[in-house]
Design an enzyme around this catalytic site. Sequence first.
Site, PDB file in Angstrom:
ATOM      1  N   MET A 169     -17.311  25.334  14.323  1.00 60.96           N
ATOM      2  CA  MET A 169     -16.683  26.466  15.017  1.00 60.96           C
ATOM      3  C   MET A 169     -15.468  26.961  14.221  1.00 60.96           C
ATOM      4  O   MET A 169     -14.624  27.688  14.746  1.00 60.96           O
ATOM      5  CB  MET A 169     -16.270  26.058  16.427  1.00 60.96           C
ATOM      6  CG  MET A 169     -17.482  25.672  17.277  1.00 60.96           C
ATOM      7  SD  MET A 169     -17.244  25.957  19.032  1.00 60.96           S
ATOM      8  CE  MET A 169     -15.898  24.831  19.387  1.00 60.96           C
ATOM      9  N   GLY A 170     -15.363  26.533  12.962  1.00 61.90           N
ATOM     10  CA  GLY A 170     -14.283  27.042  12.119  1.00 61.90           C
ATOM     11  C   GLY A 170     -12.950  26.362  12.366  1.00 61.90           C
ATOM     12  O   GLY A 170     -12.875  25.326  13.020  1.00 61.90           O
ATOM     13  N   HIS A 204     -14.109  18.218   9.253  1.00 58.40           N
ATOM     14  CA  HIS A 204     -15.229  19.105   8.911  1.00 58.40           C
ATOM     15  C   HIS A 204     -15.577  18.963   7.430  1.00 58.40           C
ATOM     16  O   HIS A 204     -16.739  18.875   7.049  1.00 58.40           O
ATOM     17  CB  HIS A 204     -14.853  20.575   9.133  1.00 58.40           C
ATOM     18  CG  HIS A 204     -14.488  20.936  10.547  1.00 58.40           C
ATOM     19  ND1 HIS A 204     -13.217  21.278  10.918  1.00 58.40           N
ATOM     20  CD2 HIS A 204     -15.239  21.031  11.669  1.00 58.40           C
ATOM     21  CE1 HIS A 204     -13.193  21.575  12.193  1.00 58.40           C
ATOM     22  NE2 HIS A 204     -14.406  21.434  12.696  1.00 58.40           N
ATOM     23  N   GLN A 259     -20.790  27.455  25.132  1.00 60.17           N
ATOM     24  CA  GLN A 259     -20.418  26.065  25.389  1.00 60.17           C
ATOM     25  C   GLN A 259     -19.035  25.918  26.005  1.00 60.17           C
ATOM     26  O   GLN A 259     -18.544  24.809  26.173  1.00 60.17           O
ATOM     27  CB  GLN A 259     -20.555  25.221  24.119  1.00 60.17           C
ATOM     28  CG  GLN A 259     -19.558  25.534  23.026  1.00 60.17           C
ATOM     29  CD  GLN A 259     -19.915  24.802  21.736  1.00 60.17           C
ATOM     30  OE1 GLN A 259     -20.930  25.060  21.120  1.00 60.17           O
ATOM     31  NE2 GLN A 259     -19.056  23.880  21.316  1.00 60.17           N
ATOM     32  N   LYS A 293     -17.182  11.909  15.796  1.00 61.91           N
ATOM     33  CA  LYS A 293     -16.097  12.272  16.716  1.00 61.91           C
ATOM     34  C   LYS A 293     -16.647  12.825  18.041  1.00 61.91           C
ATOM     35  O   LYS A 293     -16.160  12.511  19.114  1.00 61.91           O
ATOM     36  CB  LYS A 293     -15.206  13.301  16.012  1.00 61.91           C
ATOM     37  CG  LYS A 293     -14.511  14.282  16.873  1.00 61.91           C
ATOM     38  CD  LYS A 293     -13.098  13.862  17.133  1.00 61.91           C
ATOM     39  CE  LYS A 293     -12.377  14.746  18.124  1.00 61.91           C
ATOM     40  NZ  LYS A 293     -12.758  16.130  18.123  1.00 61.91           N
ATOM     41  N   ASP A 294     -17.701  13.665  17.935  1.00 62.22           N
ATOM     42  CA  ASP A 294     -18.327  14.230  19.137  1.00 62.22           C
ATOM     43  C   ASP A 294     -19.606  13.433  19.399  1.00 62.22           C
ATOM     44  O   ASP A 294     -20.718  13.927  19.188  1.00 62.22           O
ATOM     45  CB  ASP A 294     -18.606  15.712  18.919  1.00 62.22           C
ATOM     46  CG  ASP A 294     -17.328  16.496  18.683  1.00 62.22           C
ATOM     47  OD1 ASP A 294     -16.693  16.894  19.658  1.00 62.22           O
ATOM     48  OD2 ASP A 294     -16.927  16.668  17.511  1.00 62.22           O
ATOM     49  N   GLN A 335     -22.390  14.771  21.717  1.00 59.37           N
ATOM     50  CA  GLN A 335     -23.066  15.903  21.074  1.00 59.37           C
ATOM     51  C   GLN A 335     -24.079  15.408  20.040  1.00 59.37           C
ATOM     52  O   GLN A 335     -25.237  15.847  20.020  1.00 59.37           O
ATOM     53  CB  GLN A 335     -21.997  16.786  20.417  1.00 59.37           C
ATOM     54  CG  GLN A 335     -22.519  17.793  19.426  1.00 59.37           C
ATOM     55  CD  GLN A 335     -21.394  18.700  18.938  1.00 59.37           C
ATOM     56  OE1 GLN A 335     -20.890  19.514  19.695  1.00 59.37           O
ATOM     57  NE2 GLN A 335     -21.006  18.585  17.688  1.00 59.37           N
ATOM     58  N   SER A 361      -9.577  20.596  15.755  1.00 63.02           N
ATOM     59  CA  SER A 361      -8.986  21.934  15.658  1.00 63.02           C
ATOM     60  C   SER A 361      -7.975  22.149  16.779  1.00 63.02           C
ATOM     61  O   SER A 361      -7.044  22.936  16.648  1.00 63.02           O
ATOM     62  CB  SER A 361     -10.083  22.997  15.750  1.00 63.02           C
ATOM     63  OG  SER A 361     -11.080  22.753  14.786  1.00 63.02           O
TER      64      SER A 361
HETATM   65  P1  AMP Z   1     -16.418  21.796  15.707  1.00 60.75           P
HETATM   66  O1  AMP Z   1     -15.925  22.837  14.756  1.00 60.75           O
HETATM   67  O2  AMP Z   1     -15.356  21.186  16.536  1.00 60.75           O
HETATM   68  O3  AMP Z   1     -17.632  22.245  16.492  1.00 60.75           O
HETATM   69  O4  AMP Z   1     -16.949  20.597  14.787  1.00 60.75           O
HETATM   70  C1  AMP Z   1     -17.933  20.794  13.816  1.00 60.75           C
HETATM   71  C2  AMP Z   1     -18.451  19.452  13.342  1.00 60.75           C
HETATM   72  O5  AMP Z   1     -17.378  18.702  12.773  1.00 60.75           O
HETATM   73  C3  AMP Z   1     -19.012  18.613  14.504  1.00 60.75           C
HETATM   74  O6  AMP Z   1     -20.185  17.953  14.078  1.00 60.75           O
HETATM   75  C4  AMP Z   1     -17.893  17.630  14.767  1.00 60.75           C
HETATM   76  O7  AMP Z   1     -18.338  16.411  15.308  1.00 60.75           O
HETATM   77  C5  AMP Z   1     -17.324  17.425  13.375  1.00 60.75           C
HETATM   78  N1  AMP Z   1     -15.941  16.932  13.446  1.00 60.75           N
HETATM   79  C6  AMP Z   1     -14.935  17.421  14.220  1.00 60.75           C
HETATM   80  N2  AMP Z   1     -13.822  16.667  14.078  1.00 60.75           N
HETATM   81  C7  AMP Z   1     -14.129  15.672  13.211  1.00 60.75           C
HETATM   82  C8  AMP Z   1     -13.404  14.569  12.656  1.00 60.75           C
HETATM   83  N3  AMP Z   1     -12.134  14.328  12.982  1.00 60.75           N
HETATM   84  N4  AMP Z   1     -14.058  13.744  11.805  1.00 60.75           N
HETATM   85  C9  AMP Z   1     -15.355  13.973  11.468  1.00 60.75           C
HETATM   86  N5  AMP Z   1     -16.091  15.000  11.941  1.00 60.75           N
HETATM   87  C10 AMP Z   1     -15.491  15.844  12.803  1.00 60.75           C
END
Ligand code: AMP
Length: 282
Positions: free
Chosen positions: A30-31, A37, A61, A150-151, A154, A187
């Site tokens: 999601m940037g 990321h 979501q 982390k998720d 998901q 984020s």
């Molecule tokens: P998001 O932008 O929050 O949707 O995250 C995009 C991807 O990055 C998802 O697969 C998250 O699980 C992963 N992600 C987010 N935070 C972390 C982190 N601290 N360490 C590793 N992967 C992450």
Amino acid sequence: MIVTETRRGLSEALSAPREAGSRVALVPTMGYLHEGHLSLVGLARADSDFLAVSVFVNPLQFGPDEDLDRYPRDLDRDLSALRAQGVDLVFHPCVDEMYLSGEPRITVDPGEMGRVLCGAYRPVHFRGVLTVVARLFGLFSPTVAFFGQKDYQQLTLVRRMVQDLELGVEVLFGPTVREEDGLALSSRNVFLSPEERRDAPGLVRALALVQEAFSRGERSGAALRHILEQEAGSYPRLRMQYGEVVHPETLEPVDPVFSGSVVAVAGFCGATRLIDNRILEG
Ligand code: AMP
């Protein structure tokens, strides 16, 4: 690096690697990218011939009272970071381009696994996540897709969806990247005040105490949950929402607890919702 906002641009960019039979990796995001990321992007780079990243804040979501409008964005910074990582293609559609005719009529129901843990508090969340991931899989037909531990819920739901719907995408995951004091990068951490930021690592400390107790031989789910609640509850600006020890694949509570069980926790630090988890070892 090809950057496109349109499905047409995406399909053009994917035609050569498809024809060449390349191993195409996708990292959905999601940037507002951080090192978490980028670690996934690094793993994906090493494991693919053609690396694509999507940047899309998915309205489906977010619940009506959640932070969709406030969600942080910085596309220029994201693009520089992705360029530096040797990404081949970035897709960042607007909502109308992603969901051509408004809200999709057909969505992916995560079932019971989407109603536990975070799903108990965010009732529309995982339906939105699975729907956008299924759509991205349809658009990219990736060989492999990368998600963060982390998720955890998901990741587990995406794996289950791929299995149950035979989507033919390999799903791999990367470990959680953390700040020096253990706080999982997110984020949303930019929303924390300095005082909240001091208390936020309470979640990861609570997870560490659960691991210690497990290593000492504690196998009672109730006892481990109690340790989690006690520690997370000792930080004034941290309000735990749930703490559970669950089966790594079904997400059902386990008691007695076994090696490989997942401790999952969520809480609010001020108005910011944080999540974290740990896979128990030993
Ligand atoms: P998001 O932008 O929050 O949707 O995250 C995009 C991807 O990055 C998802 O697969 C998250 O699980 C992963 N992600 C987010 N935070 C972390 C982190 N601290 N360490 C590793 N992967 C992450």
